[in-house]
Design a protein around this motif. Structure first.
Motif, PDB file in Angstrom:
ATOM      1  N   GLY A 233      43.513  51.270  32.030  1.00  0.00           N
ATOM      2  CA  GLY A 233      44.438  50.129  32.018  1.00  0.00           C
ATOM      3  C   GLY A 233      43.933  49.050  31.087  1.00  0.00           C
ATOM      4  N   HIS A 234      44.428  47.820  31.287  1.00  0.00           N
ATOM      5  CA  HIS A 234      44.170  46.755  30.304  1.00  0.00           C
ATOM      6  C   HIS A 234      43.471  45.530  30.883  1.00  0.00           C
ATOM      7  CE1 HIS A 234      47.673  49.137  29.095  1.00  0.00           C
ATOM      8  NE2 HIS A 234      47.500  48.771  27.853  1.00  0.00           N
ATOM      9  N   ASP A 235      43.170  45.523  32.184  1.00  0.00           N
ATOM     10  CA  ASP A 235      42.739  44.281  32.835  1.00  0.00           C
ATOM     11  C   ASP A 235      41.225  44.061  32.720  1.00  0.00           C
ATOM     12  OD1 ASP A 235      42.009  42.315  34.840  1.00  0.00           O
ATOM     13  OD2 ASP A 235      44.073  42.506  35.539  1.00  0.00           O
ATOM     14  N   LEU A 236      40.828  43.112  31.884  1.00  0.00           N
ATOM     15  CA  LEU A 236      39.401  42.905  31.626  1.00  0.00           C
ATOM     16  C   LEU A 236      38.687  42.213  32.789  1.00  0.00           C
ATOM     17  CD1 LEU A 236      39.272  41.957  27.825  1.00  0.00           C
ATOM     18  CD2 LEU A 236      39.170  44.201  28.887  1.00  0.00           C
ATOM     19  N   LYS A 237      39.417  41.462  33.590  1.00  0.00           N
ATOM     20  CA  LYS A 237      38.785  40.815  34.746  1.00  0.00           C
ATOM     21  C   LYS A 237      38.329  41.891  35.751  1.00  0.00           C
ATOM     22  CE  LYS A 237      38.138  37.004  37.363  1.00  0.00           C
ATOM     23  NZ  LYS A 237      37.173  35.975  37.001  1.00  0.00           N
ATOM     24  N   ASP A 238      39.168  42.902  35.935  1.00  0.00           N
ATOM     25  CA  ASP A 238      38.772  44.015  36.802  1.00  0.00           C
ATOM     26  C   ASP A 238      37.521  44.690  36.248  1.00  0.00           C
ATOM     27  OD1 ASP A 238      40.888  43.620  38.544  1.00  0.00           O
ATOM     28  OD2 ASP A 238      42.201  45.048  37.539  1.00  0.00           O
ATOM     29  N   MET A 239      37.518  44.839  34.926  1.00  0.00           N
ATOM     30  CA  MET A 239      36.365  45.455  34.242  1.00  0.00           C
ATOM     31  C   MET A 239      35.094  44.654  34.543  1.00  0.00           C
ATOM     32  SD  MET A 239      35.821  47.861  31.885  1.00  0.00           S
ATOM     33  CE  MET A 239      34.150  48.393  31.932  1.00  0.00           C
ATOM     34  N   GLU A 240      35.187  43.355  34.383  1.00  0.00           N
ATOM     35  CA  GLU A 240      34.038  42.472  34.599  1.00  0.00           C
ATOM     36  C   GLU A 240      33.491  42.635  36.029  1.00  0.00           C
ATOM     37  OE1 GLU A 240      35.119  38.320  34.435  1.00  0.00           O
ATOM     38  OE2 GLU A 240      33.186  37.706  35.257  1.00  0.00           O
ATOM     39  N   GLU A 241      34.399  42.563  36.990  1.00  0.00           N
ATOM     40  CA  GLU A 241      33.951  42.594  38.385  1.00  0.00           C
ATOM     41  C   GLU A 241      33.399  43.967  38.771  1.00  0.00           C
ATOM     42  OE1 GLU A 241      36.852  38.977  39.865  1.00  0.00           O
ATOM     43  OE2 GLU A 241      37.360  41.013  40.490  1.00  0.00           O
ATOM     44  N   LYS A 244      29.831  44.205  37.318  1.00  0.00           N
ATOM     45  CA  LYS A 244      28.876  43.403  38.103  1.00  0.00           C
ATOM     46  C   LYS A 244      28.518  44.123  39.402  1.00  0.00           C
ATOM     47  CE  LYS A 244      29.759  38.698  36.662  1.00  0.00           C
ATOM     48  NZ  LYS A 244      30.722  37.632  36.795  1.00  0.00           N
ATOM     49  N   GLN A 245      29.531  44.646  40.060  1.00  0.00           N
ATOM     50  CA  GLN A 245      29.298  45.238  41.380  1.00  0.00           C
ATOM     51  C   GLN A 245      28.627  46.612  41.320  1.00  0.00           C
ATOM     52  OE1 GLN A 245      32.839  44.858  43.925  1.00  0.00           O
ATOM     53  NE2 GLN A 245      33.312  42.955  42.876  1.00  0.00           N
ATOM     54  N   THR A 246      28.731  47.292  40.186  1.00  0.00           N
ATOM     55  CA  THR A 246      28.097  48.617  40.087  1.00  0.00           C
ATOM     56  C   THR A 246      26.671  48.527  39.542  1.00  0.00           C
ATOM     57  OG1 THR A 246      29.353  48.816  38.024  1.00  0.00           O
ATOM     58  CG2 THR A 246      30.107  50.155  39.849  1.00  0.00           C
ATOM     59  N   GLU A 247      26.300  47.357  39.046  1.00  0.00           N
ATOM     60  CA  GLU A 247      24.970  47.214  38.439  1.00  0.00           C
ATOM     61  C   GLU A 247      23.882  47.544  39.469  1.00  0.00           C
ATOM     62  OE1 GLU A 247      23.968  43.305  36.988  1.00  0.00           O
ATOM     63  OE2 GLU A 247      22.709  44.185  35.400  1.00  0.00           O
ATOM     64  N   GLY A 248      22.950  48.387  39.083  1.00  0.00           N
ATOM     65  CA  GLY A 248      21.829  48.723  39.960  1.00  0.00           C
ATOM     66  C   GLY A 248      22.162  49.676  41.089  1.00  0.00           C
ATOM     67  N   ALA A 267      30.082  40.510  26.600  1.00  0.00           N
ATOM     68  CA  ALA A 267      29.843  40.308  28.039  1.00  0.00           C
ATOM     69  C   ALA A 267      29.762  41.632  28.804  1.00  0.00           C
ATOM     70  CB  ALA A 267      30.953  39.443  28.635  1.00  0.00           C
ATOM     71  N   PHE A 268      30.320  42.684  28.233  1.00  0.00           N
ATOM     72  CA  PHE A 268      30.293  43.984  28.926  1.00  0.00           C
ATOM     73  C   PHE A 268      29.214  44.908  28.350  1.00  0.00           C
ATOM     74  CE2 PHE A 268      35.132  43.175  29.218  1.00  0.00           C
ATOM     75  CZ  PHE A 268      34.958  42.336  30.297  1.00  0.00           C
ATOM     76  N   LYS A 269      28.992  44.763  27.058  1.00  0.00           N
ATOM     77  CA  LYS A 269      28.027  45.649  26.380  1.00  0.00           C
ATOM     78  C   LYS A 269      26.621  45.513  26.949  1.00  0.00           C
ATOM     79  CE  LYS A 269      28.006  45.771  21.845  1.00  0.00           C
ATOM     80  NZ  LYS A 269      28.156  45.374  20.434  1.00  0.00           N
ATOM     81  N   LYS A 270      26.354  44.359  27.540  1.00  0.00           N
ATOM     82  CA  LYS A 270      24.983  44.104  28.011  1.00  0.00           C
ATOM     83  C   LYS A 270      24.605  44.987  29.211  1.00  0.00           C
ATOM     84  CE  LYS A 270      26.157  40.377  31.151  1.00  0.00           C
ATOM     85  NZ  LYS A 270      26.464  38.998  31.309  1.00  0.00           N
ATOM     86  N   TYR A 271      25.568  45.588  29.863  1.00  0.00           N
ATOM     87  CA  TYR A 271      25.254  46.401  31.048  1.00  0.00           C
ATOM     88  C   TYR A 271      24.811  47.808  30.639  1.00  0.00           C
ATOM     89  CZ  TYR A 271      27.496  42.816  33.885  1.00  0.00           C
ATOM     90  OH  TYR A 271      27.818  41.636  34.496  1.00  0.00           O
ATOM     91  N   SER A 272      23.607  48.186  31.062  1.00  0.00           N
ATOM     92  CA  SER A 272      23.096  49.492  30.633  1.00  0.00           C
ATOM     93  C   SER A 272      23.806  50.649  31.347  1.00  0.00           C
ATOM     94  CB  SER A 272      21.591  49.576  30.893  1.00  0.00           C
ATOM     95  OG  SER A 272      21.357  49.384  32.273  1.00  0.00           O
ATOM     96  N   HIS A 273      24.468  50.355  32.462  1.00  0.00           N
ATOM     97  CA  HIS A 273      25.186  51.451  33.150  1.00  0.00           C
ATOM     98  C   HIS A 273      26.626  51.581  32.646  1.00  0.00           C
ATOM     99  CE1 HIS A 273      26.537  47.931  35.341  1.00  0.00           C
ATOM    100  NE2 HIS A 273      27.428  48.664  35.995  1.00  0.00           N
ATOM    101  N   ASN A 335      37.431  34.572  45.288  1.00  0.00           N
ATOM    102  CA  ASN A 335      36.409  35.629  45.356  1.00  0.00           C
ATOM    103  C   ASN A 335      36.820  36.835  44.510  1.00  0.00           C
ATOM    104  OD1 ASN A 335      34.766  34.248  47.192  1.00  0.00           O
ATOM    105  ND2 ASN A 335      36.123  34.858  48.879  1.00  0.00           N
ATOM    106  N   ALA A 336      35.813  37.596  44.106  1.00  0.00           N
ATOM    107  CA  ALA A 336      36.086  38.792  43.294  1.00  0.00           C
ATOM    108  C   ALA A 336      36.790  39.859  44.143  1.00  0.00           C
ATOM    109  CB  ALA A 336      34.768  39.339  42.759  1.00  0.00           C
ATOM    110  N   LYS A 337      37.429  40.816  43.470  1.00  0.00           N
ATOM    111  CA  LYS A 337      37.951  41.988  44.191  1.00  0.00           C
ATOM    112  C   LYS A 337      36.754  42.757  44.733  1.00  0.00           C
ATOM    113  CE  LYS A 337      42.177  42.660  41.532  1.00  0.00           C
ATOM    114  NZ  LYS A 337      42.958  43.513  40.622  1.00  0.00           N
ATOM    115  N   ASP A 338      36.972  43.485  45.783  1.00  0.00           N
ATOM    116  CA  ASP A 338      35.859  44.204  46.404  1.00  0.00           C
ATOM    117  C   ASP A 338      35.950  45.706  46.069  1.00  0.00           C
ATOM    118  OD1 ASP A 338      33.903  45.280  47.940  1.00  0.00           O
ATOM    119  OD2 ASP A 338      34.651  44.511  49.863  1.00  0.00           O
ATOM    120  N   PHE A 339      35.025  46.164  45.220  1.00  0.00           N
ATOM    121  CA  PHE A 339      35.045  47.565  44.798  1.00  0.00           C
ATOM    122  C   PHE A 339      34.045  48.437  45.566  1.00  0.00           C
ATOM    123  CE2 PHE A 339      36.629  45.355  40.883  1.00  0.00           C
ATOM    124  CZ  PHE A 339      37.917  45.872  40.924  1.00  0.00           C
TER     125      PHE A 339
END
Ligand code: FSO
Ligand code: SF4
Length: 540
Positions: A233-241, A244-248, A267-273, A335-339
């Motif tokens: 899809g196209h929603d970058l806010k969903d991408m961001e959240e 963040k929530q999958t990190e680690g 802002a997204f490239k910095k995540y190694s996962h 609050n962020a969406k809860d994934f």
């Protein structure tokens, strides 16, 4: 039902019993009913609008309502039934508040009985406008508005609003309830294109001010050995959240389809996962979602009705709807969406099956492209680049779209392709090479990033001191759904001529309306690679 809003419409004329996209007749009718009531709401909100008051609840409802009726976003009957009931309530509140005298049926009609609603829904669709040309121009306008609504929604989620955009959406909806002349309707469609550019600019600002300017990036198209989540899809806010929530967590994130350009944002490239892109455009999802093995998050269109074999792994959010799939609810109280559910699910899945190896280059939105403007201008001046070909738009499932692969391959080596949208999957894995270090395929991003192509074209026009139609730029646009309709209207509103459109011309464009488009803009359908290549305008 009668629906002809997308390029894949049945027999090139209209879907009648069930959509080629999988939309059922009753759902199509209910979508028509919702948009009918959005007209009624817009009429009843006129006084508020004219007094300069921003009614966020109404604006949001209309924007989401239109967005949800876009091709391939929402297939859920109950969703539309609920929205229709809410629409009636909102409309009636406004009707009282503003003492509305207008007696248009979209204002007057009412019922809270499901059967009556379904019956009425079958009467207010596209074919209720009898004059073919008026119908054509009304629908063209409404599809453009759906495109605006989708892009405005993404900007809105990132905190950007613009009253001119939401007011235009409502004024234009009201206009479709009036007996306007063909000339007035043509004018409104051009205005829709103008507002389209404004909306894409607002979204561009929202995206870049939040996530940074996309950078040229080589994106892996292979897989790793961790379990993964695929986001489309196209929603970058969903991408961001999600990132963040999958990190680690040990879960990797991959993009699919139109989410590919997310790989280029700092802002997204910095995540190694954040691993890269998996697969191709939307229409290949049955095969590719099957092989991904992990959960998939659909943030906007284009959803293909899923197979039972992977259905339990598909999660929806935002305006996406499909009976029986899991839904991640909207943000509440900032609050962020809860994934969490997706992440827990992913941990139980095996890693994605490899589809391919290698890399593709993305990230040539306006900032990066203008960053190499000197090189580009020099290459044009020295004749190393003879022509740019804008091949933006959508991909689709029909075999005739192989044309775009062949077209890209056949373009002379002194040609640079400018692209945006999922159309690029037809040629973004070809080895097209470069011209003095400038890739021959410059990918600006999602379909909304067609805005970047406009910025680039305007800059070139300025540098060379010529009008937009005198530039060595040709247009061969592929369309599928209503956002591409908006992009087309936007280009027309800028006065761009000689656009080739394919693979088929829209069924909703009547012969007379087509004549207007041909006379004023020399729009033409593309045909075969052999015939089309020579007709691309030669360098000025
Ligand atoms: Fe493609 Fe679908 Fe972006 Fe469209 S994913 S077809 S124009 O929705 O939105 O390019
Ligand atoms: Fe048919 Fe396209 Fe409408 Fe779906 S969106 S019902 S495929 S015209």
């Amino acid at each position: 039902m009668f629906c002809y809003q997308c390029e894949e419409t049945a027999k090139g004329t209209g879907c009648t019993n069930v959509g080629v996209c999988g939309k059922k007749g009753e759902v199509a009718d209910l979508q028509d009913m919702l948009r009918y009531l959005l007209k009624g709401i817009s009429i009843c909100n006129t006084k508020t609008r004219e007094s300069g008051v921003y009614n966020e609840k109404v604006d949001k409802f209309i924007m989401e309502g239109l967005f949800s009726t876009i091709t391939n976003a929402n297939f859920d009957k109950q969703h539309f039934m609920k929205k229709i009931q809410q629409a009636l309530e909102i409309r009636d509140e406004l009707k009282d508040e503003n003492s509305v005298q207008n007696t248009h049926d979209s204002v007057a009609w009412s019922s809270n009985n499901e059967e009556e609603i379904i019956k009425k829904a079958g009467e207010v669709g596209v074919l209720s406008t009898k004059n073919e040309d008026v119908r054509s121009l009304r629908e063209l306008l409404i599809y453009g508005l759906k495109g605006i609504a989708a892009y405005y929604h993404h900007a809105y989620i990132l905190g950007k609003t613009d009253k001119e955009i939401s007011n235009f959406i409502q004024d234009a909806l009201v206009a479709t309830t009036k007996e306007l002349s063909v000339d007035d309707l043509v004018g409104l469609n051009m205005k829709c294109g103008e507002i389209g550019i404004k909306t894409m600019a607002l979204l561009d600002d929202a995206n870049t001010s939040t996530y940074g300017n996309p950078e040229p990036t080589n994106v892996s198209i292979g897989v790793r050995s961790n379990p993964g989540i695929l986001i489309s899809g196209h929603d970058l806010k969903d991408m961001e959240e999600l990132l963040k929530q999958t990190e680690g967590t040990g879960v990797d994130v991959y993009t699919h389809g139109e989410m590919l350009p997310a790989n280029a944002y700092p802002a997204f490239k910095k995540y190694s996962h954040f691993v890269g892109n998996y697969g191709n455009a939307w229409w290949k999802q049955k095969e590719e979602f099957e092989k991904f093995n992990g959960p998939i998050l659909l943030t906007t269109n284009c959803l293909v009705p899923p197979k039972d074999s992977y259905k339990d792994r598909v999660y929806m959010t935002g305006v996406v709807g499909f009976e029986g799939l899991k839904y991640i609810p909207d943000r509440k109280n900032g609050n962020a969406k809860d994934f969490t559910e997706l992440i827990t699910h992913a941990k139980k899945c095996s890693a994605p099956e490899k589809l391919e190896d290698g890399e593709i280059t993305v990230g040539f939105a306006h900032n990066a492209a203008l960053g190499v403007a000197d090189k580009i201008v020099e290459a044009v001046k020295t004749g190393k680049i003879k022509r740019f070909v804008v091949m933006a738009g959508c991909d689709g499932r029909h075999k005739e779209r192989e044309y775009y692969t062949e077209f890209a391959k056949a373009l002379p080596r002194d040609t640079v392709i400018l692209t945006a949208g999922c159309a690029k999957y037809r040629y973004n894995k070809l080895d097209l090479g470069d011209i003095d270090g400038i890739p021959r395929l410059l990918d600006a991003g999602q379909c909304n990033d067609s805005y970047s192509l406009v910025v680039i074209a305007k800059k070139l026009a300025e540098v060379f001191g010529v009008g937009i139609n005198e530039l060595p730029i040709s247009y061969n646009i592929a369309w599928y759904e209503q956002k591409a309709v908006l992009v087309l209207l936007s280009l027309l509103s800028l006065g761009v001529k000689n656009i080739m459109l394919g693979p088929k011309l829209p069924a909703f464009v009547s012969p007379n309306v087509l004549n207007v488009l041909v006379e004023n803009f020399n729009i033409q359908a593309n045909s075969t690679v052999e015939e089309d290549l020579p007709t691309l305008k030669a360098v000025a």
